[in-house]
Design a protein around this motif. Structure first.
Motif, mmCIF file in Angstrom:
data_model
loop_
_atom_site.group_PDB
_atom_site.id
_atom_site.type_symbol
_atom_site.label_atom_id
_atom_site.label_comp_id
_atom_site.label_asym_id
_atom_site.label_seq_id
_atom_site.Cartn_x
_atom_site.Cartn_y
_atom_site.Cartn_z
ATOM 1 N N ASP A 179 40.159 34.928 37.459
ATOM 2 C CA ASP A 179 41.189 35.222 37.134
ATOM 3 C C ASP A 179 42.114 35.704 38.245
ATOM 4 O OD1 ASP A 179 43.473 36.332 35.425
ATOM 5 O OD2 ASP A 179 42.176 37.952 34.667
ATOM 6 N N SER A 188 44.299 39.037 37.926
ATOM 7 C CA SER A 188 43.409 40.050 37.986
ATOM 8 C C SER A 188 43.109 40.518 39.474
ATOM 9 C CB SER A 188 42.164 40.151 37.310
ATOM 10 O OG SER A 188 41.170 41.036 37.204
ATOM 11 N N GLU A 241 45.815 41.884 41.569
ATOM 12 C CA GLU A 241 46.134 43.468 40.993
ATOM 13 C C GLU A 241 44.921 44.113 41.947
ATOM 14 O OE1 GLU A 241 48.480 44.802 39.533
ATOM 15 O OE2 GLU A 241 49.649 43.036 39.674
ATOM 16 N N GLN A 242 43.973 43.738 41.901
ATOM 17 C CA GLN A 242 42.569 44.409 42.566
ATOM 18 C C GLN A 242 43.035 44.684 44.289
ATOM 19 O OE1 GLN A 242 38.841 42.878 41.617
ATOM 20 N NE2 GLN A 242 39.106 43.307 39.403
#
Length: 71
Positions: free
Chosen positions: A47, A50, A53-54
């Motif tokens: 993903d 995701s 974002e991390q």
């Protein structure tokens, strides 16, 4: 004389342990002719959003990832 006695005891212990190993190994009665290698696992879907974002939340993670890529 003492070394001969201890050597004899060690030899007997090795024989007993070898017999125990052989009995345990062959006691399973598994038919190895039907054993197949495990199937290859499919790659997990990443993903990307995701992951981005991390990386934004953790500069240390981004730095570590960059070091891994560059090495």
């Amino acid at each position: 004389m003492i070394t001969k006695v201890y050597a004899h005891i060690l030899d007997e212990d090795r024989k007993v342990n070898a017999q125990k190993f052989e009995n345990a190994f062959y006691a399973t009665n598994v038919d190895l002719r039907n054993v197949r290698p495990p199937e290859e696992k499919q790659e997990a879907n990443l993903d990307i959003e995701s992951l981005i974002e991390q990386l934004k939340k953790s500069p240390e993670l981004a730095k570590t990832l960059q070091q891994l890529i560059n090495s």
